[in-house]
Design an enzyme around this catalytic site. Sequence first.
Site, PDB file in Angstrom:
ATOM      1  N   GLU A  57      -8.265  16.434  11.457  1.00 57.32           N
ATOM      2  CA  GLU A  57      -9.441  17.154  10.976  1.00 57.32           C
ATOM      3  C   GLU A  57     -10.537  17.203  12.029  1.00 57.32           C
ATOM      4  OE1 GLU A  57      -8.000  14.678   7.348  1.00 57.32           O
ATOM      5  OE2 GLU A  57      -7.767  14.682   9.534  1.00 57.32           O
ATOM      6  N   CYS A  80      -8.820  10.769   5.207  1.00 55.91           N
ATOM      7  CA  CYS A  80      -9.111   9.348   5.012  1.00 55.91           C
ATOM      8  C   CYS A  80     -10.577   9.153   4.638  1.00 55.91           C
ATOM      9  CB  CYS A  80      -8.764   8.553   6.262  1.00 55.91           C
ATOM     10  SG  CYS A  80      -9.739   9.003   7.714  1.00 55.91           S
ATOM     11  N   ARG A 188      15.731   8.090  19.943  1.00 54.28           N
ATOM     12  CA  ARG A 188      15.410   6.676  20.149  1.00 54.28           C
ATOM     13  C   ARG A 188      13.968   6.502  20.614  1.00 54.28           C
ATOM     14  NH1 ARG A 188      20.082   3.537  23.659  1.00 54.28           N
ATOM     15  NH2 ARG A 188      21.673   3.317  22.023  1.00 54.28           N
ATOM     16  N   LEU A 310      27.279  -3.140   9.824  1.00 60.35           N
ATOM     17  CA  LEU A 310      25.852  -3.200   9.537  1.00 60.35           C
ATOM     18  C   LEU A 310      25.380  -1.930   8.824  1.00 60.35           C
ATOM     19  CD1 LEU A 310      23.262  -4.857   9.829  1.00 60.35           C
ATOM     20  CD2 LEU A 310      22.877  -3.735  12.032  1.00 60.35           C
TER      21      LEU A 310
END
Length: 379
Positions: A57, A80, A188, A310
């Site tokens: 903003e 916020c 990554r 995993l």
Amino acid sequence: MEIPAQDAAHMARAVELAGRGHGTTSPNPVVGCVVLDAAGHVVGEGFHAYAGGPHAEVVALAQAGERARGGTAYVTLEPCDHTGRTGPCSQALLAAGVARVVIAVPDPNPKAAGGAARLRAHGVAVTSGVRAAEAERVNEEWLTYARLGRSHVTWKFAATLDGRSAAEDGTSQWITSPEARADVHRLRAAADAIVAGIGTVLADDPHLTARPAPAATPGAGAGGAGSPGADGRKPLRVVVDARARTPQGARVLDDRAPTLVAIAEDTGTELKADLLRLPSDGHGLDLEALLKELATREVVSVFLEGGPTLAGEFLRRGLVDRVVAYVAPALLGSGRAALGAAGVGTIGAIHRLTFDEISLIGPDVRLIARPATQPGREQ
């Protein structure tokens, strides 16, 4: 509620702008903003580019200047209402004299929420829920982190057309093309942490680093390339190693990036590494506890590359938020499957996914999918 075409179009642009912050804003969200003047002309655009930098903003309002007065601001996440490393965006919008604010997604963070209420209390018209699904998707890592208190998990794997990730003798280099491998390094680099299991470390001795990659491939859903990440960060390397079997000379313990080795609470070890002791059960370490601990360390996004065992455990526990699969036009017929046991004993318990994207990366196909139901993530 029928959304006016103008609102939908400008919010779509704000979502596009938000996506430019992928990989550089953590632990903050990605946010985009478009500002119109009173006549409905676009006079400012912005996105949150890096943690500690100006919010979307503020960037858009600075570009708009006095032309924002009496105008409309489109924001992908509720402005916020608190002071952190920067001031509250709700106050910036009020100071600029904006008459209307259109919001896609409310802020789930109680420390920052309240911007919409403050704006309404000062006479600003507020509309919420415009293009919420798209804004959720572009900001899914942070929203998972904020709502569930754990890191968001993307599971990546590479396999042949018949679902094999390695040949019978264990060899796997290289199933996919250089283009696909470069794309993996780009993803990554945009993550906060790269996670692998001890099986992968013992079998392949990987570096688990993000190495330089070509320019971003359109549509992958994440930002910049290279090593370290576009904001200078090096993704944390995490080894899931309940019994502390990581060799002291393993590449994952070198100085190329920080490393955390997660071990069971009752494991005795002389391993010289940053150790994280976690509770365990009959299936291994408590992976949700791992993700919650990583979240306390401001790890918003995890890139899971840790072998079939995993990956199966993450999936069994409902901790995979997105799947990125690279499928090569090749067949092995036998060898290691890409996914191990994942808690499915009958077809009724199958893990259903929905495709987001299917695209060519060199000669390979990249598939991006996510669980069909993700309670707590999209609200």
